[in-house]
Design an enzyme around this catalytic site. Structure first.
Site, PDB file in Angstrom:
ATOM      1  CD  GLU A 109      33.440 -37.131 -58.904  1.00 30.91           C
ATOM      2  OE1 GLU A 109      32.736 -37.831 -59.646  1.00 30.91           O
ATOM      3  OE2 GLU A 109      33.291 -37.002 -57.748  1.00 30.91           O
ATOM      4  CD  GLU A 129      28.771 -34.310 -59.943  1.00 36.06           C
ATOM      5  OE1 GLU A 129      28.995 -33.089 -60.063  1.00 36.06           O
ATOM      6  OE2 GLU A 129      29.613 -35.300 -60.543  1.00 36.06           O
TER       7      GLU A 129
END
Ligand code: NAD
Length: 698
Positions: A109, A129
């Site tokens: 990210e 995640e």
């Protein structure tokens, strides 16, 4: 270059190179985030700097968030990862990410917030995640589809599996893919950007135009919904990616945050995060420091080529470690090798193994009938019959021939390891390595620590467990160690329910709906009922009267030993494993109830779950009290990886925390107060104490 800071900064002509240096994995905790923000501000304020390279060096970019911060104030303290990414994206000076090694989760990210990305070909790109029951919460679900397309992004986000960087060559995710020397390549790239006065590209500005996005999202929704239950995260990942297509960037980002927060609060994510930390904690022991020197394990011997010995040998050769396999007769040896070969041939037929791999693995097993073959072994694991006299013979002989420092291990399920160690003159080298059946498949390894087992023997075996891809938990010596001691109570609770009026299929059904892979009666049929029967007879012989006859004894007396005899608590069609309820079993049980003067009552599924699971929890608590397990989370790891406990519940001890320990104690007291209730229903004192103090196991 600044000292003490986890982000180093050097200037190379007009390029600032910011290097994250927070071992082991550049986890993006508050300390690292703050340091990046400080260095970024400096570089932005420096008039001599025209562009910035952000990197973790040539080994790793960043493996993502610092999991230890989850749920603490630190995770939401400024600068958050989202703050940092916004600042990078908004930078008027171009920022180039130089990516090598792991670039996962928050790390990816962060890289996607940069204006350009240069990656080493074999860097590992992913958003894992979902494996913790979450979604990427710092823009990952919004930026990745913009950079690699909806289909690729969905695959990465929903599976959580990393992908080599080279797969993204030619997408907007990577501006350049290099073989090596990624930092130099990124600096050269930044120089060109400056020279050409190229404006920074921002992922947020990309508009997704893909006529196939909507049908693909619909397909993903249907598929994911059907396969991901009971976990909510995968479907919510699809929802977030859909927002990237249909909504403006900032709105998609806001919704991603909301979904992230709701997943973070879900019991399923809590369970998965618990498992993640529990498995890592299990490999640590307070009195065995991380720097304990390890013994060199190259030559491994296995004694007994039966069910367990064969599986154990496979676990080693699968990991590339050669094994000497001993039996008492050529016939037994041939039988054992034949079984191993057939197992590999099944994998071959399923396409999980090639013929070359099969041949390689078989060639790693050296069969022998000669004990002297172990003279040079570094580790010998015994998996002979579960009889003390046989173990005695084996360990006496091992003691005579094994070289000094060799580790002598027993796979015993329930015998006293300290007695086994006493058969040798080197009890410090003796340890229990308790594998689970089938040993080449099951992830759990209980490492049984004898009273005299040396710390370096323990450390070596824990390290070895990793080499053969097992999850190791250390247990003290007691009957059944952690897992089998607990499962005995669970089985006893199920047996009581059976006597009181429930059928095997009702009990199995209730526990399978709770999430267990298999109810206790199906599990018993699979394992074979004769093993427990033999153990009960052994105990009855040692202590007459302590072992009243049970319905399970009656089933065995009828020659029903489970799947292997085509009948146990259920019956089985030849060659099939589907359990079929059998009226003959109902009759045996009913007769038992009559003989015991029991009038059957109606029992609810909820009661079945409460009694069976709380029996587990209570015994788990006693195991902690007796210091057989080092921590409650170890008990959870044993039950999750060895006994099919549902992952979304995080193990029996976390389940007890979730239900509230006061609730558990109340139920146990109720069961304990019933007429004729066994003493073990009394709540363990540690449970009562934690409840009084308002605390939990975890
Ligand atoms: P098994 O009967 O399938 O195999 C035992 C093998 O050991 C036989 O092939 C036998 O010929 C061989 N053997 C006996 N004495 C020997 C000796 N002196 N030297 C060399 N070989 C000898 O039994 P198993 O199920 O594989 O169990 C082995 C051990 O593993 C037992 O201690 C058992 O409690 C333990 N264990 C079993 C399981 C399970 O699910 N079956 C699980 C964990 C641990």
């Amino acid at each position: 270059m600044s000292t003490n800071s986890p982000v180093g900064s050097i200037k190379l002509s007009s390029i600032a190179i910011l290097t994250m240096d927070q071992p082991p994995v550049n986890g993006l905790g508050l300390v690292l985030r703050t340091a990046i923000a400080v260095q970024l501000d400096r570089a932005l304020a420096d008039p001599e700097i025209d562009a910035i390279v952000l990197t973790g060096g040539e080994q790793i970019f960043s493996a993502g968030a610092d999991v230890r911060e989850f749920g603490t104030a630190k995770s939401s303290s400024a600068p958050t990862l989202s703050d940092l990414i916004s600042a990078i994206e908004a930078s008027p000076k171009p920022i180039v990410a130089a990516i090598a090694g792991n670039c996962l989760g928050g790390g990816l990210e962060l890289a996607m917030g940069c204006h350009f990305r240069v990656a080493q070909r074999d860097a590992s790109i992913g958003l894992p995640e979902v494996k913790l029951g979450l979604l990427p919460g710092a823009g990952g679900t919004q930026r990745l589809p913009r950079l690699v397309g909806v289909e690729s992004a969905l695959n990465i986000i929903v599976s959580g599996q990393p992908v080599p960087a080279q797969k993204f060559a030619g997408t907007a995710l990577l501006d350049e893919v290099v073989e090596s020397g990624v930092v130099d390549a990124a600096v050269a790239f930044a120089c060109r950007v400056v020279a050409e006065k190229r404006a920074g590209k921002r992922a947020r500005d990309i508009k997704i135009v893909d006529p196939l996005a909507e049908p693909f999202l619909q397909f993903a929704r249907t598929n994911v919904e059907a396969t991901s239950r009971p976990f909510p995260a995968p479907l919510r990942c699809v929802e977030a990616v859909a927002n990237a297509v249909s909504k403006p960037f900032d709105e998609g980002l806001k919704l991603e945050r909301e979904i992230f927060m709701s997943l973070m609060a879900s019991p399923e994510s809590r369970a998965l995060r618990h498992i993640f930390t529990a498995e890592r904690a299990a490999s640590k022991l307070a009195d065995v420091p991380a720097d304990t020197p390890l013994r060199d394990i190259r030559r491994v011997g296995v004694i007994g080529a039966g069910t367990m010995g064969g599986g154990i040998a496979m676990a080693f050769v699968d990991a590339g470690i050669a094994v000497v396999l001993l039996e008492t007769s050529q016939e037994a040896l041939d039988r054992g090798l034949g079984t191993i070969r057939r197992n590999y041939e099944t994998s071959l037929k399923k396409g999980k193994l090639t013929q070359v791999q099969l041949d390689e693995r078989m060639a790693r097993i050296a069969p022998t009938l000669d004990f002297m073959a172990f003279a040079e072994a570094d580790l010998v694991i015994e998996a002979v019959f579960e009889e003390m006299s046989v173990k005695h013979d084996v360990f006496k002989r091992l003691d005579e021939i094994a070289k000094p420092g060799a580790i002598l291990a027993s796979n015993t399920s329930a015998l006293d390891l300290n007695r086994i160690a006493s058969f040798t003159k080197r009890p410090q080298d003796v340890i229990g390595l308790h594998f689970f059946s089938p040993a080449n498949v099951m992830r759990l390894l209980e490492i049984v620590r004898g009273a005299q087992t040396a710390p370096d023997v323990l450390a070596t075996c824990m390290n070895l467990a990793k080499r053969i891809r097992k999850v190791a938990v250390v247990a003290g010596v007691c009957d059944g160690f952690i897992g089998n001691r607990m499962v005995a109570r669970y089985g006893a609770a199920a047996g009581q329910l059976l006597m009181q009026g429930a059928s095997p299929q009702q009990i199995d059904g209730a526990l399978q709906r709770f999430g267990l892979a298999m109810g206790p009666f199906r599990m018993a049929d699979m394992a074979g009922l004769d093993i427990g029967w033999a153990a009960r007879k052994r105990r009855a012989a040692e202590d007459p009267g302590a072992q009243p006859r049970t319905a399970a004894d009656a089933i065995c007396e009828a020659g029903r030993f489970g799947q292997k005899t085509g009948a146990g608590w259920y019956r089985y069609e030849p060659g099939k494993r589907d359990p079929i309820p059998d009226p003959a079993v109902d009759e045996i049980i009913e007769q038992f109830r009559r003989e015991s003067g029991i009038t059957p009552r109606k029992i609810s599924d909820q009661e079945i779950v409460e009694r069976c699971i709380y029996a587990l929890v209570n015994e788990g608590a006693r195991i902690l009290e007796d210091e057989i397990a080092a921590r409650a989370s170890d008990v959870d790891v044993v039950y999750l990886s060895g006994y099919g406990f549902p992952r979304h519940r995080g193990g029996p001890m976390l389940y007890a925390d979730t239900m509230g320990l006061a609730t558990v104690v109340r139920a146990l007291k109720r069961f304990a107060s019933e007429p004729g209730a066994e003493a073990w229903w009394q709540p363990a004192s540690v449970l009562v104490k934690l409840t009084q103090e308002g605390r939990t196991f975890n």
